[in-house]
Scaffold this active site. Structure first.
Site, PDB file in Angstrom:
ATOM      1  N   LYS A  52       0.836  -1.209   0.000  1.00 25.29           N
ATOM      2  CA  LYS A  52       0.000   0.000   0.000  1.00 25.29           C
ATOM      3  C   LYS A  52       0.869   1.257   0.000  1.00 25.29           C
ATOM      4  CE  LYS A  52      -3.825  -2.439   2.204  1.00 25.29           C
ATOM      5  NZ  LYS A  52      -4.647  -2.703   3.395  1.00 25.29           N
ATOM      6  N   GLN A  96      -4.361  -1.690   9.769  1.00 23.13           N
ATOM      7  CA  GLN A  96      -4.348  -3.009   9.125  1.00 23.13           C
ATOM      8  C   GLN A  96      -4.909  -4.074  10.063  1.00 23.13           C
ATOM      9  OE1 GLN A  96      -3.658  -3.354   5.923  1.00 23.13           O
ATOM     10  NE2 GLN A  96      -3.890  -5.573   5.869  1.00 23.13           N
ATOM     11  N   ASP A 119     -10.792   2.849   4.391  1.00 21.77           N
ATOM     12  CA  ASP A 119     -11.112   1.419   4.294  1.00 21.77           C
ATOM     13  C   ASP A 119     -12.634   1.219   4.252  1.00 21.77           C
ATOM     14  OD1 ASP A 119      -9.076  -0.488   4.083  1.00 21.77           O
ATOM     15  OD2 ASP A 119      -8.501  -0.265   6.192  1.00 21.77           O
TER      16      ASP A 119
HETATM   17  N1  GUN Z   1      -6.904  -6.952   6.283  1.00 23.67           N
HETATM   18  C1  GUN Z   1      -7.299  -7.650   5.177  1.00 23.67           C
HETATM   19  N2  GUN Z   1      -7.823  -6.821   4.256  1.00 23.67           N
HETATM   20  C2  GUN Z   1      -7.763  -5.568   4.776  1.00 23.67           C
HETATM   21  C3  GUN Z   1      -8.146  -4.301   4.282  1.00 23.67           C
HETATM   22  O1  GUN Z   1      -8.684  -4.133   3.173  1.00 23.67           O
HETATM   23  N3  GUN Z   1      -7.919  -3.249   5.135  1.00 23.67           N
HETATM   24  C4  GUN Z   1      -7.364  -3.408   6.358  1.00 23.67           C
HETATM   25  N4  GUN Z   1      -7.192  -2.317   7.113  1.00 23.67           N
HETATM   26  N5  GUN Z   1      -6.999  -4.585   6.844  1.00 23.67           N
HETATM   27  C5  GUN Z   1      -7.196  -5.657   6.053  1.00 23.67           C
END
Ligand code: GUN
Length: 291
Positions: A52, A96, A119
């Protein structure tokens, strides 16, 4: 069979975002800025967060990565979130997931400023999404919708079966597919661990979205000829044909179904890269609405 190429599509989206960043800056605005909080050292989370941050650099965003120890207290994590909420230079914030067991995930998500929740996990964003009101849409479901849109796959009135009801993928994508939108307007069935006759339900699907996290769960006996498959799973399994000794596979047995379906996302290179592109899109949206 047509491959739904998430890598190529996500690169196109990233190019479009980079152009928008240029025009933001040329008109006196600032670079969009994404902050990510990573707790502990879960290998998969580390890989995702690094990807990311790298993608932010690629499109010309600023990024901040806050790393906290696995043993961090819930209060300390909440303090970090509040600092970012109050930092006017930061447009978007992700924490995350998963978080260590001693931290209450719901409480953490509720602490994120709704306007920075790129998110789209905050209950207010999920509520607005459900009501088809402006909101951040969770990145993986948004990436699936974007792929269907860019490949012009007709969803209206189609039978869409979603396997898995996670808050990150299955549940939101089932809402999006049912909404009065294009893509959307599908007849949606959500299958989960308590569902019966999963095979019979899947055989009715024109569009099958698989997000349960079990390698090669779906095989050709479960899919209707000509259906469109979106495979969200990504699992490392041992392999004696790769140098590394492992390979990545989806929730769908690709080789078994590939001659029976009309469209399918590869793993890797399907939904995964789309998730990152849509996170960037949400961050751009957050930055523009704050400007
Ligand atoms: N863990 C798995 N997928 C995601 C996501 O799209 N965002 C976040 N913050 N954690 C995740």
């Amino acid at each position: 069979m047509i491959l739904l190429d998430g890598k190529k599509t996500s690169n196109e989206i990233k190019d479009e975002i980079a152009l928008e960043v240029d025009s933001l800056i040329n008109s006196g605005g600032k670079k969009p800025h994404l902050a990510a909080i990573l707790v502990g050292n879960n290998g998969a989370s580390e890989t995702y967060v690094n990807a990311k941050v790298k993608a932010c650099n690629k499109v010309g965003f600023d990024s901040t990565l806050v790393r906290l120890e696995d043993s961090v207290s819930e209060d300390k994590l909440i303090d970090e979130i509040k600092k970012i909420n109050n930092n006017n230079l930061i447009d978007g914030l992700i924490v995350q997931l998963p978080l260590p067991n001693h931290i209450n995930e719901k409480k953490i998500i509720n602490t994120i400023d709704v306007l920075k929740d790129v998110d789209g996990f905050h209950p207010i964003n999920i509520g607005n999404m459900t009501l088809n009101l402006p909101s951040f849409i969770p990145a993986t479901p948004a990436g699936i919708i974007e792929l269907l849109d860019r490949y012009k796959i007709d969803t209206e009135g189609k039978n869409c079966v979603v396997i898995g009801r996670s808050h990150i993928v299955g549940l939101p994508v089932s809402i999006l597919m049912a909404r009065n939108n294009n893509p959307g307007n599908a007849t949606v069935t959500l299958v989960h661990s308590r569902s019966k006759n999963i095979k019979d339900v899947c055989l009715k699907a024109d569009i099958l979205i698989v997000a349960l996290g079990k390698a090669n769960f779906v095989n050709s006996s479960m899919v209707k000829a000509g259906c469109c498959i979106i495979d969200v799973g990504i699992t490392r399994i041992p392999s004696d044909i790769t140098k590394s000794g492992w390979k990545l596979v989806g929730d769908v047995d690709f080789n078994d179904v590939k001659d029976k379906v009309s469209y399918i996302t590869p793993v890797p290179g399907g939904v995964g890269p789309m998730t990152i592109a849509m996170l960037l899109k949400n961050t751009l949206l957050a930055a523009k609405s704050r400007n």
